[in-house]
Design a protein around this motif. Structure first.
Motif, PDB file in Angstrom:
ATOM      1  N   LEU A   1      37.616  40.564  49.933  1.00 54.69           N
ATOM      2  CA  LEU A   1      38.012  39.426  49.097  1.00 54.69           C
ATOM      3  C   LEU A   1      36.780  38.763  48.496  1.00 54.69           C
ATOM      4  O   LEU A   1      35.839  38.413  49.201  1.00 54.69           O
ATOM      5  CB  LEU A   1      38.785  38.414  49.948  1.00 54.69           C
ATOM      6  CG  LEU A   1      39.301  37.151  49.272  1.00 54.69           C
ATOM      7  CD1 LEU A   1      40.409  37.493  48.284  1.00 54.69           C
ATOM      8  CD2 LEU A   1      39.825  36.175  50.324  1.00 54.69           C
ATOM      9  N   THR A   2      36.770  38.617  47.158  1.00 54.02           N
ATOM     10  CA  THR A   2      35.693  37.922  46.453  1.00 54.02           C
ATOM     11  C   THR A   2      36.309  36.985  45.419  1.00 54.02           C
ATOM     12  O   THR A   2      37.523  36.993  45.202  1.00 54.02           O
ATOM     13  CB  THR A   2      34.760  38.921  45.736  1.00 54.02           C
ATOM     14  OG1 THR A   2      35.486  39.563  44.673  1.00 54.02           O
ATOM     15  CG2 THR A   2      34.217  39.963  46.704  1.00 54.02           C
ATOM     16  N   GLU A   3      35.463  36.222  44.748  1.00 54.91           N
ATOM     17  CA  GLU A   3      35.938  35.340  43.682  1.00 54.91           C
ATOM     18  C   GLU A   3      36.614  36.139  42.571  1.00 54.91           C
ATOM     19  O   GLU A   3      37.573  35.662  41.950  1.00 54.91           O
ATOM     20  CB  GLU A   3      34.780  34.523  43.108  1.00 54.91           C
ATOM     21  CG  GLU A   3      35.174  33.548  42.005  1.00 54.91           C
ATOM     22  CD  GLU A   3      35.983  32.368  42.520  1.00 54.91           C
ATOM     23  OE1 GLU A   3      36.816  31.846  41.741  1.00 54.91           O
ATOM     24  OE2 GLU A   3      35.783  31.959  43.685  1.00 54.91           O
ATOM     25  N   GLN A   4      36.132  37.346  42.335  1.00 56.25           N
ATOM     26  CA  GLN A   4      36.688  38.168  41.267  1.00 56.25           C
ATOM     27  C   GLN A   4      38.129  38.581  41.567  1.00 56.25           C
ATOM     28  O   GLN A   4      38.990  38.604  40.682  1.00 56.25           O
ATOM     29  CB  GLN A   4      35.827  39.413  41.058  1.00 56.25           C
ATOM     30  CG  GLN A   4      36.324  40.359  39.960  1.00 56.25           C
ATOM     31  CD  GLN A   4      36.370  39.729  38.585  1.00 56.25           C
ATOM     32  OE1 GLN A   4      35.703  38.733  38.325  1.00 56.25           O
ATOM     33  NE2 GLN A   4      37.176  40.318  37.692  1.00 56.25           N
ATOM     34  N   GLY A   5      38.391  38.943  42.825  1.00 59.94           N
ATOM     35  CA  GLY A   5      39.719  39.407  43.210  1.00 59.94           C
ATOM     36  C   GLY A   5      39.669  40.081  44.564  1.00 59.94           C
ATOM     37  O   GLY A   5      38.861  39.713  45.417  1.00 59.94           O
ATOM     38  N   VAL A   6      40.518  41.069  44.749  1.00 56.48           N
ATOM     39  CA  VAL A   6      40.612  41.743  46.038  1.00 56.48           C
ATOM     40  C   VAL A   6      40.452  43.250  45.837  1.00 56.48           C
ATOM     41  O   VAL A   6      41.212  43.866  45.087  1.00 56.48           O
ATOM     42  CB  VAL A   6      41.975  41.471  46.720  1.00 56.48           C
ATOM     43  CG1 VAL A   6      41.996  42.122  48.102  1.00 56.48           C
ATOM     44  CG2 VAL A   6      42.226  39.982  46.831  1.00 56.48           C
ATOM     45  N   GLU A   7      39.464  43.805  46.506  1.00 60.89           N
ATOM     46  CA  GLU A   7      39.329  45.252  46.556  1.00 60.89           C
ATOM     47  C   GLU A   7      39.972  45.716  47.854  1.00 60.89           C
ATOM     48  O   GLU A   7      39.682  45.167  48.920  1.00 60.89           O
ATOM     49  CB  GLU A   7      37.858  45.668  46.527  1.00 60.89           C
ATOM     50  CG  GLU A   7      37.652  47.172  46.511  1.00 60.89           C
ATOM     51  CD  GLU A   7      36.175  47.538  46.492  1.00 60.89           C
ATOM     52  OE1 GLU A   7      35.648  47.826  45.401  1.00 60.89           O
ATOM     53  OE2 GLU A   7      35.551  47.523  47.580  1.00 60.89           O
ATOM     54  N   PHE A   8      40.856  46.694  47.771  1.00 61.40           N
ATOM     55  CA  PHE A   8      41.548  47.134  48.978  1.00 61.40           C
ATOM     56  C   PHE A   8      41.812  48.625  48.917  1.00 61.40           C
ATOM     57  O   PHE A   8      41.734  49.252  47.852  1.00 61.40           O
ATOM     58  CB  PHE A   8      42.863  46.369  49.161  1.00 61.40           C
ATOM     59  CG  PHE A   8      43.868  46.610  48.066  1.00 61.40           C
ATOM     60  CD1 PHE A   8      44.797  47.631  48.158  1.00 61.40           C
ATOM     61  CD2 PHE A   8      43.863  45.819  46.926  1.00 61.40           C
ATOM     62  CE1 PHE A   8      45.714  47.857  47.150  1.00 61.40           C
ATOM     63  CE2 PHE A   8      44.775  46.044  45.908  1.00 61.40           C
ATOM     64  CZ  PHE A   8      45.699  47.068  46.017  1.00 61.40           C
TER      65      PHE A   8
ATOM     66  N   HIS B   1      41.468  50.294  45.236  1.00 57.81           N
ATOM     67  CA  HIS B   1      42.038  49.582  44.095  1.00 57.81           C
ATOM     68  C   HIS B   1      41.411  48.205  44.016  1.00 57.81           C
ATOM     69  O   HIS B   1      40.969  47.649  45.026  1.00 57.81           O
ATOM     70  CB  HIS B   1      43.555  49.427  44.236  1.00 57.81           C
ATOM     71  CG  HIS B   1      44.304  50.725  44.233  1.00 57.81           C
ATOM     72  ND1 HIS B   1      44.792  51.290  43.083  1.00 57.81           N
ATOM     73  CD2 HIS B   1      44.644  51.560  45.259  1.00 57.81           C
ATOM     74  CE1 HIS B   1      45.411  52.424  43.386  1.00 57.81           C
ATOM     75  NE2 HIS B   1      45.330  52.610  44.697  1.00 57.81           N
ATOM     76  N   MET B   2      41.385  47.636  42.821  1.00 58.18           N
ATOM     77  CA  MET B   2      40.922  46.271  42.609  1.00 58.18           C
ATOM     78  C   MET B   2      42.055  45.480  41.974  1.00 58.18           C
ATOM     79  O   MET B   2      42.570  45.866  40.921  1.00 58.18           O
ATOM     80  CB  MET B   2      39.693  46.248  41.697  1.00 58.18           C
ATOM     81  CG  MET B   2      39.086  44.859  41.522  1.00 58.18           C
ATOM     82  SD  MET B   2      38.287  44.295  43.058  1.00 58.18           S
ATOM     83  CE  MET B   2      37.714  42.653  42.561  1.00 58.18           C
ATOM     84  N   LEU B   3      42.463  44.426  42.626  1.00 51.03           N
ATOM     85  CA  LEU B   3      43.526  43.568  42.104  1.00 51.03           C
ATOM     86  C   LEU B   3      42.928  42.197  41.812  1.00 51.03           C
ATOM     87  O   LEU B   3      42.392  41.531  42.702  1.00 51.03           O
ATOM     88  CB  LEU B   3      44.664  43.452  43.112  1.00 51.03           C
ATOM     89  CG  LEU B   3      45.981  42.830  42.627  1.00 51.03           C
ATOM     90  CD1 LEU B   3      46.519  43.562  41.407  1.00 51.03           C
ATOM     91  CD2 LEU B   3      47.022  42.841  43.743  1.00 51.03           C
ATOM     92  N   THR B   4      42.976  41.797  40.561  1.00 50.68           N
ATOM     93  CA  THR B   4      42.466  40.510  40.099  1.00 50.68           C
ATOM     94  C   THR B   4      43.613  39.741  39.450  1.00 50.68           C
ATOM     95  O   THR B   4      44.679  40.318  39.187  1.00 50.68           O
ATOM     96  CB  THR B   4      41.355  40.718  39.059  1.00 50.68           C
ATOM     97  OG1 THR B   4      41.943  41.327  37.883  1.00 50.68           O
ATOM     98  CG2 THR B   4      40.235  41.609  39.596  1.00 50.68           C
ATOM     99  N   PRO B   5      43.436  38.460  39.152  1.00 51.08           N
ATOM    100  CA  PRO B   5      44.493  37.751  38.415  1.00 51.08           C
ATOM    101  C   PRO B   5      44.843  38.437  37.102  1.00 51.08           C
ATOM    102  O   PRO B   5      46.026  38.543  36.754  1.00 51.08           O
ATOM    103  CB  PRO B   5      43.869  36.369  38.190  1.00 51.08           C
ATOM    104  CG  PRO B   5      42.931  36.190  39.336  1.00 51.08           C
ATOM    105  CD  PRO B   5      42.355  37.541  39.588  1.00 51.08           C
TER     106      PRO B   5
END
Length: 375
Positions: A108-115, A124-128
């Motif tokens: 979890l980072t400010e950019q989004g969530v890498e999981f 995968h990278m999930l961002t707003p």
């Protein structure tokens, strides 16, 4: 009246409200319960059977659909409505809850969530912004802002930092949604209030969301293990912190008595996997409380699941037969039980709408609890 999204309150009784959400694909009566179709299906139910129970709207899940079959594929196949043969409104969860539940597989980072996918381990990278894009590709009618849902047992400092990041993500979700062209012009965006059980943090969250501006507002971060008493204590203030002229959606709730207590406190919309999951596991919800059809006492019981239920299961099949199906692990048992449970939830919502309209919600809630909780 706009065709895109309108919310009308028809009657109030105390804090309880009944009304209607009008969108291009039809009206949703409130208070509303949305059956959960996580992977483009309400498990063990055909879409036309779901509609027959009285459901006006269903829920799909961004996280699961982005992994399988993939949002781009759904878009190529004509969108989620065509793909699953559901021509009425669909609300899509942004994936935020799965972000919480995948804590061992995420960064979890400010950019989004890498999981990593729970299916094949792929990254995968999930961002707003990506969440908005996926929900646009799915063609959902109500889009949920991307947020993080912290556990209620974490420190206030951690919960506050998470809430503040979710509000920054809400702004990015709003911006990403607004660039969605035709989809943005015919769908709606809901923001999600966070803050766990803390009244001051929830107020700050509500104020930030209101400043951004959304079509509706969800109450997130409840029904994650805090218990009904703590949830109701939070609902004593959280709905009132949100704009009164917009729908209020309590995410992931819940048991029938949870729904009654939340409507009593001003909530308009709900979703939960409980009626379908319980149906697949042998539990039926009735006006006299839940019953476990695995129990031997039902082996020769020729009564329907619920004498007061008008669903096809109760009109046609006995407890004895369904007991046999459940004990034998027959697929038909899951089908009949799920149909009944979804229908019961819709009948409960209609009963609450009727009671509010008649100015008799307090009496309804009292009698419901006497019957439902008497076991």
């Amino acid at each position: 009246m706009s065709n895109r999204f309108d919310f009308m309150i028809h009657a109030t009784d105390g804090n309880a409200r009944t009304g209607q959400i009008q969108m291009l694909r039809g009206a949703t009566r409130t208070p509303a319960f949305m059956p959960v179709g996580t992977a483009a299906t309400v498990k063990a139910m055909k879409p036309e059977t779901v509609r027959k129970t009285g459901a006006d709207i269903i829920l799909g899940n961004t996280y699961h659909l982005m992994l399988r079959p993939g949002a781009e594929r759904v878009a190529r196949l004509g969108g989620l409505h065509k793909f699953m043969n559901w021509d009425r409104p669909i609300l899509t969860d942004s994936g935020g809850y799965q972000v919480m539940s995948l804590s061992d597989l995420r960064k979890l980072t400010e950019q989004g969530v890498e999981f990593r996918s729970h299916i094949d381990g792929a990254k995968h990278m999930l961002t707003p912004e990506r969440s908005m894009e996926i929900q646009r590709l799915l063609g959902s009618d109500i889009v949920m802002a991307f947020d993080e849902c912290p556990r209620a047992d974490q420190s206030r400092e951690v919960i506050a930092a998470s809430m503040e990041m979710s509000m920054r993500w809400a702004r990015r979700s709003r911006d990403g949604f607004d660039t969605g062209g035709e989809h943005a012009e015919r769908s709606a965006l809901f923001g999600i209030q966070q803050g766990a059980l803390d009244e001051e943090l929830r107020k700050r969250s509500a104020d930030a969301l209101t400043d951004i501006g959304f079509d509706g507002y969800a109450i997130g971060g409840l029904a994650v293990g805090e218990g009904q008493e703590a949830m109701f204590a939070t609902l004593d203030f959280a709905p009132g912190q949100l704009p009164a002229d917009r729908p209020r959606y309590l995410m992931g709730v819940g048991k029938p008595d949870d729904l009654v207590g939340a409507v009593e406190r001003g909530v308009d919309m709900f979703d939960c996997v409980l009626p379908s999951r319980s149906g697949r596991n042998g539990q039926a919800f009735t006006w006299n409380g839940p019953i476990n059809l695995r129990n031997a006492r039902f082996a020769e019981d020729q009564e329907p699941l619920d004498n007061r239920c008008a669903c096809d299961t109760c009109a046609t099949y006995s407890r004895a037969y369904i007991h046999h199906l459940v004990k034998s692990s027959e697929i038909l048992g899951a089908i009949l039980m799920t149909e009944h449970n979804i229908a019961f939830y819709q009948q409960l919502m209609q009963a609450m709408r009727d009671a509010i309209a008649a100015g008799q919600f307090a009496q309804f809630a009292q009698y419901f609890r006497q019957d439902y909780l008497r076991q």
